[in-house]
Design a protein around this motif. Structure first.
Motif, short mmCIF file in Angstrom:
data_model
loop_
_atom_site.label_atom_id
_atom_site.label_comp_id
_atom_site.label_asym_id
_atom_site.label_seq_id
_atom_site.Cartn_x
_atom_site.Cartn_y
_atom_site.Cartn_z
N UNK A 1 18.85 66.49 -9.96
CA UNK A 1 18.19 65.81 -8.82
C UNK A 1 19.21 65.64 -7.69
N UNK A 2 18.82 66.02 -6.48
CA UNK A 2 19.78 65.98 -5.37
C UNK A 2 19.68 64.70 -4.56
N UNK A 3 18.49 64.04 -4.64
CA UNK A 3 18.27 62.83 -3.85
C UNK A 3 19.25 61.73 -4.24
N UNK A 4 19.56 60.80 -3.31
CA UNK A 4 20.39 59.70 -3.77
C UNK A 4 19.50 58.59 -4.32
N UNK A 5 20.12 57.72 -5.16
CA UNK A 5 19.29 56.77 -5.89
C UNK A 5 18.62 55.73 -4.99
N UNK A 6 19.29 55.39 -3.84
CA UNK A 6 18.69 54.38 -2.95
C UNK A 6 17.38 54.90 -2.37
N UNK A 7 17.36 56.19 -2.00
CA UNK A 7 16.16 56.76 -1.42
C UNK A 7 15.06 56.86 -2.48
N UNK A 8 15.43 57.21 -3.72
CA UNK A 8 14.44 57.28 -4.79
C UNK A 8 13.80 55.90 -5.01
N UNK A 9 14.66 54.87 -5.11
CA UNK A 9 14.14 53.51 -5.38
C UNK A 9 13.17 53.08 -4.28
N UNK A 10 13.54 53.42 -3.02
CA UNK A 10 12.67 53.08 -1.90
C UNK A 10 11.29 53.72 -2.07
N UNK A 11 11.28 54.99 -2.49
CA UNK A 11 10.01 55.71 -2.62
C UNK A 11 9.14 55.19 -3.76
N UNK A 12 9.76 54.77 -4.85
CA UNK A 12 8.95 54.37 -6.00
C UNK A 12 8.61 52.87 -5.99
N UNK A 13 9.18 52.11 -5.07
CA UNK A 13 8.87 50.66 -5.02
C UNK A 13 7.40 50.44 -4.72
N UNK A 14 6.72 49.60 -5.52
CA UNK A 14 5.30 49.36 -5.29
C UNK A 14 5.04 48.79 -3.89
N UNK A 15 3.90 49.17 -3.32
CA UNK A 15 3.53 48.64 -1.99
C UNK A 15 2.97 47.23 -2.11
N UNK A 16 2.41 46.94 -3.28
CA UNK A 16 1.89 45.57 -3.48
C UNK A 16 2.12 45.14 -4.92
N UNK A 17 2.25 43.83 -5.11
CA UNK A 17 2.39 43.27 -6.45
C UNK A 17 1.12 42.51 -6.80
N UNK A 18 0.81 42.39 -8.10
CA UNK A 18 -0.44 41.77 -8.53
C UNK A 18 -0.27 40.41 -9.20
N UNK A 19 0.91 40.20 -9.81
CA UNK A 19 1.08 38.99 -10.62
C UNK A 19 1.48 37.78 -9.76
N UNK A 20 0.71 36.70 -9.86
CA UNK A 20 1.03 35.53 -9.03
C UNK A 20 2.36 34.87 -9.40
N UNK A 21 2.83 35.13 -10.62
CA UNK A 21 4.07 34.49 -11.06
C UNK A 21 5.33 35.17 -10.54
N UNK A 22 5.15 36.34 -9.90
CA UNK A 22 6.33 37.10 -9.46
C UNK A 22 6.93 36.49 -8.20
N UNK A 23 8.24 36.21 -8.25
CA UNK A 23 8.91 35.66 -7.07
C UNK A 23 9.67 36.77 -6.34
N UNK A 24 10.33 37.64 -7.11
CA UNK A 24 11.13 38.70 -6.49
C UNK A 24 11.12 39.92 -7.41
N UNK A 25 10.64 41.07 -6.92
CA UNK A 25 10.59 42.28 -7.74
C UNK A 25 11.78 43.16 -7.45
N UNK A 26 11.53 44.44 -7.18
CA UNK A 26 12.61 45.39 -6.90
C UNK A 26 13.37 44.99 -5.63
N UNK A 27 14.68 45.13 -5.65
CA UNK A 27 15.43 44.91 -4.41
C UNK A 27 16.64 44.00 -4.56
N UNK A 28 16.72 43.24 -5.64
CA UNK A 28 17.92 42.41 -5.81
C UNK A 28 18.57 42.80 -7.14
#
Ligand code: ADP
Ligand code: MG
Length: 329
Positions: A1-28
């Motif tokens: 795979x030639x892509x860098x991991x930051x760009x991959x993570x950006x692409x696969x990050x969900x556009x919306x979350x469903x669970x009300x208990x979630x405070x912080x998902x991908x990104x930290x």
């Protein structure tokens, strides 16, 4: 795979979350989920791959086990969390003996004991490829006390714990001479930073329990990459000073160019790096000193609404690239 991991993570990050208990998902450093009235749950996962993160020549099986848990604990530390549980998924090459796999678990167990962590599950498979260990950890942190990368503001002090660059320097020695060479005492110390990094859980807890506004990250990819993550998450510019970066005495005897490469772009030091409002720094420094952790001021946050990381030298100011240890490049 030639892509860098930051760009991959950006692409696969969900556009919306469903669970009300979630405070912080991908990104930290870890995800945050509501647990009860008093605590939130902190969850993260990391993988070590033979041939990528370690070689038989650089680490014993016990050290591989220790480190596969330690790198995860470092992410918990960066959230200010208390470790509690872990799960292990392991892909074992066909030629491995059971005794060798047990050694890996011994290494994990020894570290887990320090924090009274419990192993609560996992998965075991065989593979024709290299050894792969994936550890998931679960911890908890008092409500509203978690530490995110997005809290930096102009005027804050930039800090780092203990010393940086040692792990990459230790790896260089190990690749050159192997792990059974009669190293001198100071060489052994930097090698230990690579083989048995100490996750900064205690320092993370001191930072979490303080009332100060803090942005925090752990040094897995080198301080340039970690500071970029804070500067992007907080939309600020960070300026560090070359003369303030703390090094082990052994690195001070090496070429400046070398030690800066190890510290800025080497990674795997698993120290904590972050920013704190200026007035709170000295108190935190004293508190860390009491548990044997040196908290160093290495720069300041200078401009808002423009993420950037600058390195100030005696006569010049240069931009530090976000090139840490990046898989796939
Ligand atoms: P760290 O260096 O702190 O372990 P990473 O840079 O590996 O963090 O990851 C950044 C963020 O992206 C984290 O929130 C992590 O959970 C998430 N992440 C990384 N890889 C994946 C993946 N393959 N699928 C989903 N989320 C991912
Ligand atoms: Mg991290």
């Amino acid at each position: 795979m030639k892509q860098d991991e930051f760009s991959l993570i950006q692409h696969i990050s969900p556009k919306e979350y469903h669970q009300p208990g979630l405070i912080c998902g991908i990104g930290d450093d870890a995800a945050l989920v509501k647990e009860n009235e008093k605590y939130d749950e902190v969850i993260c996962v990391d993988t070590l791959v033979e041939g990528v993160h370690f070689l038989k020549e650089t680490m014993s099986y016990k050290q591989v086990g220790y480190k596969s848990l330690a790198v995860n604990l470092s992410d918990l530390a960066a959230m200010g969390a208390i470790p509690a549980y872990y799960l292990v998924s392991i892909a074992i090459p066909l030629h491995y003996e059971e005794r060798e796999v047990q050694e890996i678990y011994k290494g994990m167990h020894a570290l887990a004991l320090n924090y009274k962590m419990d192993l609560i599950g996992g998965d075991t498979v065989s593979t024709k490829g290299p050894l792969v260990i994936t550890v998931t950890v679960i911890g908890y942190v008092e409500k509203e006390r978690h530490l995110l990368r997005s809290k930096a503001k102009v005027g804050d002090t930039v800090f780092v714990t203990n010393v940086v660059g040692s792990s990459a320097c230790g790896l260089q020695l190990l690749l050159k001479y192997g792990r059974n060479y009669p190293y001198k005492k100071n060489e052994q110390e930097v090698i230990k930073s690579h083989q048995r990094p100490i996750p900064q859980i205690k320092a993370g807890r001191i930072l979490a329990k303080s009332n100060a506004r803090i942005a925090l990250n752990d040094v897995s990819d080198g301080i340039a990459s970690e500071l970029h993550e804070i500067s992007e998450a907080s939309q600020v510019t960070i300026m560090i000073n070359d003369s303030l970066i703390p090094y082990h005495p052994y690195l001070m005897e090496c070429k400046k160019e070398e030690r800066e490469k190890w510290a800025f772009f080497g990674g795997e030091d698993f120290q904590l790096i972050g920013t704190v409002e200026k007035e709170a720094f000295q108190t935190l420094k004293k508190k860390c000193q009491q548990i044997g952790v040196a908290l160093h001021s290495i720069g300041i946050v200078i401009k808002k609404q423009q993420s950037n990381v600058l390195l100030k030298r005696e006569e010049t100011i240069e931009r530090l690239d976000k090139k840490g240890y990046n898989h796939f490049v």
